[in-house]
Design an enzyme around this catalytic site. Structure first.
Site: not given
Length: 367
Positions: A73-74, A192, A336
């Protein structure tokens, strides 16, 4: 250290030739950059552009302080990292990339959780600190340590589509506490990870931070001391707000006893080890084989209403209080939307003693 101890090698002279052509920098300025020692706190979204530009400019010693590992996700905004780096320590990966970018600089990694017990020792060996952290506990800790040690501090922060940049504790100028005497109330400034951020925004703000750091080293221009630069990426507007020093904030001699409590945040902890992941194909094969498993959906109800692959709906925020609904002896697969929340949930379950827990890699994006 004198500038004569930082004579440029012929290869460096060619590398930095565009700096040398500028009368405001020249040879003396480049030697000043080579002599500089800058610590960057945080190798994430802001830290990546700061490190890249300071390394390219020839800052002689860069400290990289970060205890976290690269997560997929970075990659949307942390441009030093690639897919192959996921799971590796950010400070280590960043140092490798920067060493390849500029072999003439020294890189020092600090894979530690910054705390009041180690901050003064860590900062003492550097001329300046660039704060690229993402939480108020660290920001107040970094500020106070810089005030005590007399180090200039370059600050940056981002929020959705907006950013802030300033310089604190520069030539007896205002500090972070002069601008923000108190932290926001808990929940008023979500991270964030909770609300998202425009991917290019850290690059914009981080580049401004790097600019201020270079100006300080080179003693050029008007430094953002006593001014807060506000960046609005959607409107592409920049606004500068002036603020004044408060003498009491400039005279701090001791660290506060508990920064997390002051900021209303949970104490910082090193990132837990990543939970094992499975691909969508693996999950489908397990389901088709009839292998016993529990499928947990940790999204919110409105997300599940749009699309569901089955399993028990258990939003991440409710997981801790609903552990009794999960059988500890049966394999658990958590999913998810993208794999970020499921990774956190899987780590939480493993910490609670569940033996076989997997996170669905990339979430429903690959299913």
């Amino acid at each position: 250290m004198t500038l004569t101890e930082n004579v440029l090698l012929p290869a460096e002279t060619n590398r930095y030739s565009r700096h040398l052509l500028l009368p405001e920098i020249g040879l003396a300025g480049q030697q000043r950059l080579k002599a500089a020692r800058v610590l960057v706190v945080g190798c994430g979204g802001l830290g990546c552009p700061v490190l890249q530009y300071l390394a390219a400019a020839g800052v002689g010693t860069l400290g990289l302080l970060d205890f976290d590992t690269v997560d997929d996700s970075n990659l949307q905004r942390q441009v030093l990292y690639a897919t192959a780096d996921v799971g590796r320590p950010k400070a280590v990966v960043a140092a490798e990339k920067l060493a390849a970018q500029n072999p003439f600089i020294t890189l020092q990694t600090h894979q530690v959780l910054l705390s009041r017990d180690n901050v003064l020792e860590l900062f003492a060996d550097y001329d300046m600190v660039v704060d690229c952290s993402d939480n108020f506990t660290t920001r107040y800790l970094v500020n106070d340590a810089c005030v005590i040690l007399g180090k200039p501090l370059v600050f940056g922060a981002i929020f959705k589509f907006e950013g802030q940049v300033s310089v604190f504790n520069y030539q007896n100028g205002p500090t972070y506490r002069c601008l923000y005497p108190e932290p926001p109330a808990p929940g008023d400034a979500p991270s964030c990870a909770e609300i998202g951020v425009l991917g290019v925004l850290p690059g914009l703000v981080g580049t401004l931070q790097a600019t201020e750091a270079l100006k300080i080293i080179l003693e050029l221009g008007e430094v953002l001391s006593g001014r807060l630069l506000l960046v609005d990426a959607l409107g592409m507007r920049f606004q500068s707000i002036r603020f004044r020093a408060v003498a009491a904030n400039q005279q701090r001699t001791e660290l506060a006893p508990d920064y997390a409590a002051f900021c209303g945040e949970a104490p910082l902890q090193a990132a837990p080890q990543r939970a094992p992941e499975i691909t969508a194909d693996d999950l489908k094969a397990w389901q088709q084989s009839g292998r016993p498993l529990q499928l947990l959906d940790v999204r919110e109800p409105h997300e599940a209403a749009r699309r569901s692959i089955g399993g028990r709906l258990m939003p991440l925020a409710q997981l801790g209080e609903r552990l009794g609904e999960i059988l500890p002896e049966v394999l658990v697969v958590v999913h998810c939307a993208s794999g970020v929340r499921s990774q956190k949930a899987a780590q939480q379950l493993l910490a609670q003693g569940f033996r076989e827990v997997y996170s669905l890699q990339n979430g429903l994006a690959d299913y």
